[in-house]
Design an enzyme around this catalytic site. Structure first.
Site, PDB file in Angstrom:
ATOM      1  N   GLU A 169       5.075  23.639   1.136  1.00 22.10           N
ATOM      2  CA  GLU A 169       4.277  24.004   0.408  1.00 22.10           C
ATOM      3  C   GLU A 169       2.989  23.898   1.986  1.00 22.10           C
ATOM      4  O   GLU A 169       2.678  22.584   2.337  1.00 22.10           O
ATOM      5  CB  GLU A 169       3.328  24.147  -0.099  1.00 22.10           C
ATOM      6  CG  GLU A 169       1.689  25.179  -0.295  1.00 22.10           C
ATOM      7  CD  GLU A 169       1.911  25.378  -1.775  1.00 22.10           C
ATOM      8  OE1 GLU A 169       2.273  24.819  -3.072  1.00 22.10           O
ATOM      9  OE2 GLU A 169       0.945  26.124  -2.165  1.00 22.10           O
TER      10      GLU A 169
ATOM     11  N   ASP B 137       4.318  27.183 -11.784  1.00 15.99           N
ATOM     12  CA  ASP B 137       3.272  26.516 -13.092  1.00 15.99           C
ATOM     13  C   ASP B 137       1.976  27.028 -12.261  1.00 15.99           C
ATOM     14  O   ASP B 137       0.749  27.346 -13.162  1.00 15.99           O
ATOM     15  CB  ASP B 137       3.100  25.488 -12.662  1.00 15.99           C
ATOM     16  CG  ASP B 137       2.882  23.883 -12.061  1.00 15.99           C
ATOM     17  OD1 ASP B 137       2.958  25.106 -10.577  1.00 15.99           O
ATOM     18  OD2 ASP B 137       3.022  23.384 -11.562  1.00 15.99           O
ATOM     19  N   SER B 138       1.995  27.795 -10.949  1.00 21.08           N
ATOM     20  CA  SER B 138       0.723  28.404 -10.638  1.00 21.08           C
ATOM     21  C   SER B 138       0.492  29.921 -11.213  1.00 21.08           C
ATOM     22  O   SER B 138      -0.771  30.028 -11.794  1.00 21.08           O
ATOM     23  CB  SER B 138       1.479  29.624  -9.514  1.00 21.08           C
ATOM     24  OG  SER B 138       2.450  30.081  -9.176  1.00 21.08           O
TER      25      SER B 138
ATOM     26  N   GLU C 257       7.229  17.544  -7.556  1.00 19.51           N
ATOM     27  CA  GLU C 257       6.253  17.975  -7.145  1.00 19.51           C
ATOM     28  C   GLU C 257       6.221  16.628  -6.312  1.00 19.51           C
ATOM     29  O   GLU C 257       6.315  15.324  -7.471  1.00 19.51           O
ATOM     30  CB  GLU C 257       4.854  18.039  -7.204  1.00 19.51           C
ATOM     31  CG  GLU C 257       5.267  19.919  -7.358  1.00 19.51           C
ATOM     32  CD  GLU C 257       3.402  20.754  -7.751  1.00 19.51           C
ATOM     33  OE1 GLU C 257       2.794  19.321  -6.976  1.00 19.51           O
ATOM     34  OE2 GLU C 257       3.814  21.490  -7.613  1.00 19.51           O
TER      35      GLU C 257
ATOM     36  N   ASP D   4       9.186  24.895 -12.931  1.00 15.94           N
ATOM     37  CA  ASP D   4       8.111  23.748 -12.802  1.00 15.94           C
ATOM     38  C   ASP D   4       8.140  22.927 -13.317  1.00 15.94           C
ATOM     39  O   ASP D   4       8.420  23.771 -14.702  1.00 15.94           O
ATOM     40  CB  ASP D   4       7.263  24.667 -11.767  1.00 15.94           C
ATOM     41  CG  ASP D   4       6.862  25.007 -10.664  1.00 15.94           C
ATOM     42  OD1 ASP D   4       7.169  23.941  -9.943  1.00 15.94           O
ATOM     43  OD2 ASP D   4       6.127  25.550  -9.869  1.00 15.94           O
TER      44      ASP D   4
ATOM     45  N   LYS E  83      12.231  22.307 -10.517  1.00 18.37           N
ATOM     46  CA  LYS E  83      11.330  22.009  -9.222  1.00 18.37           C
ATOM     47  C   LYS E  83      10.295  20.649  -9.767  1.00 18.37           C
ATOM     48  O   LYS E  83       9.574  20.455 -10.577  1.00 18.37           O
ATOM     49  CB  LYS E  83      10.455  23.057  -8.824  1.00 18.37           C
ATOM     50  CG  LYS E  83       9.854  22.343  -7.459  1.00 18.37           C
ATOM     51  CD  LYS E  83       8.672  23.635  -6.628  1.00 18.37           C
ATOM     52  CE  LYS E  83       8.406  24.945  -6.660  1.00 18.37           C
ATOM     53  NZ  LYS E  83       6.415  24.457  -7.147  1.00 18.37           N
TER      54      LYS E  83
HETATM   55  O1  KIV Z   1       3.794  27.324  -8.672  1.00 16.80           O
HETATM   56  C1  KIV Z   1       4.177  27.497  -8.161  1.00 16.80           C
HETATM   57  O2  KIV Z   1       4.269  29.003  -8.236  1.00 16.80           O
HETATM   58  C2  KIV Z   1       4.207  27.177  -6.913  1.00 16.80           C
HETATM   59  C3  KIV Z   1       4.822  27.807  -5.313  1.00 16.80           C
HETATM   60  C4  KIV Z   1       3.388  27.560  -5.247  1.00 16.80           C
HETATM   61  C5  KIV Z   1       5.469  27.802  -4.732  1.00 16.80           C
HETATM   62  O3  KIV Z   1       5.328  25.925  -7.404  1.00 16.80           O
END
Ligand code: KIV
Length: 270
Positions: A179, A42-43, A112, A81, A110
């Site tokens: 992270e 989600d970056s 968090e 994510d 993923k």
């Molecule tokens: O969203 C993302 O790119 C991430 C990385 C920073 C691990 O979670």
């Protein structure tokens, strides 16, 4: 790469090279360059949409980009994510959203955080959804942390991340992603759990590494509406393109550096 192939890579003590990816062109190129796992992170809220953080990313965004990545990399392990708001409340909602991402082509989702999120991870896994637990600095909680700050620096903070990692490992997560934590803490966690760890700003001793594609290429300069010269890349990033002649060469150099354990070095760690 199937999860079984990943297991055999881990069994022969080979580091896992993971990279974020958001579209089919880069997916195809990254797989050809030897990337083991593609993370549809989600970056994308920051590097594609130009936002200050990941908090505006939606389920639709994640489905769209997962489908795009799968189109370019059918045989690669793909992790997606779960965006903010899609898994933290009702477990049933988390499952329904996880299934949407799996239907879009993700192999692993993923999520968090530790604490209560451990129960959600356990529930998803029992329903057959492979899960990666993201601990340490968790970008969806950036406001709670008061900015982009290293986590686990105090004894209490380190213990809390270690306990979350142990709990996540016990419920059967596929990976624990760490992270922005001190390298020594990531080393302790990696030695304490049987689950592979993936580091970003977590030192050399994790089972694998992940980077954001735009950071690997040295092309991310911060929020869309701010001057590029006002941006300072985080310590854990490295521009692999500057010594290469092509993007594929840069991704290959990253894979090699992860596999031969030259990245991250002390200058990229805390
Ligand atoms: O969203 C993302 O790119 C991430 C990385 C920073 C691990 O979670």
């Amino acid at each position: 790469m199937s999860l079984e192939k990943l297991q055999s890579l881990i069994a022969r003590d080979e580091k896992i090279a993971m990279l974020t990816c958001y579209d089919s062109t880069f997916a195809k190129l990254s797989v050809a360059a030897g990337i083991d796992v593609l993370l549809v992170g989600d970056s994308l809220g920051m590097v594609l949409q130009g936002s200050e953080n990941t908090l505006n990313v939606t389920m639709q965004d994640m489905e769209y980009h997962t489908r795009s990545v799968v189109a370019g990399a059918k045989d690669c392990c793909i992790m997606t994510d779960m965006p903010v708001g899609s898994y933290e409340h009702e477990k049933e909602t988390a499952l329904a959203n996880a299934k949407r991402l799996i239907a879009a082509g993700a192999d692993i989702v993923k999520i968090e955080g530790g604490g209560e999120i451990v129960n959600t991870a356990e529930y998803l896994i029992k329903q057959g959804v492979p899960v990666c637990a993201h601990l340490g600095f968790t970008p969806q909680s950036v406001n709670k942390f008061g900015g982009y700050r290293i986590q686990g620096k105090t004894d209490e903070g380190a213990q809390s991340i270690l306990q979350d990692a142990i709990a996540m490992s016990k419920v059967g997560v596929t990976f624990v992603l760490l992270e922005m934590v001190p390298a020594a803490l990531a080393k302790t966690i990696t030695a304490s759990i049987s689950t592979p760890t993936i580091g970003i700003g977590a030192g050399i001793d994790c089972t694998g590494q992940v980077l954001v594609l735009q950071d690997l290429l040295g092309i991310y300069t911060g929020v869309a509406n701010k001057a590029p010269e006002d941006f300072k890349s985080p310590r854990f990033t490295k521009n692999f393109l500057q010594d290469e002649r092509s993007i594929q060469g840069a991704v290959k150099a990253y894979v090699q550096a992860v596999k031969n354990k030259t990245f991250p070095s002390a200058e990229h760690s805390y």
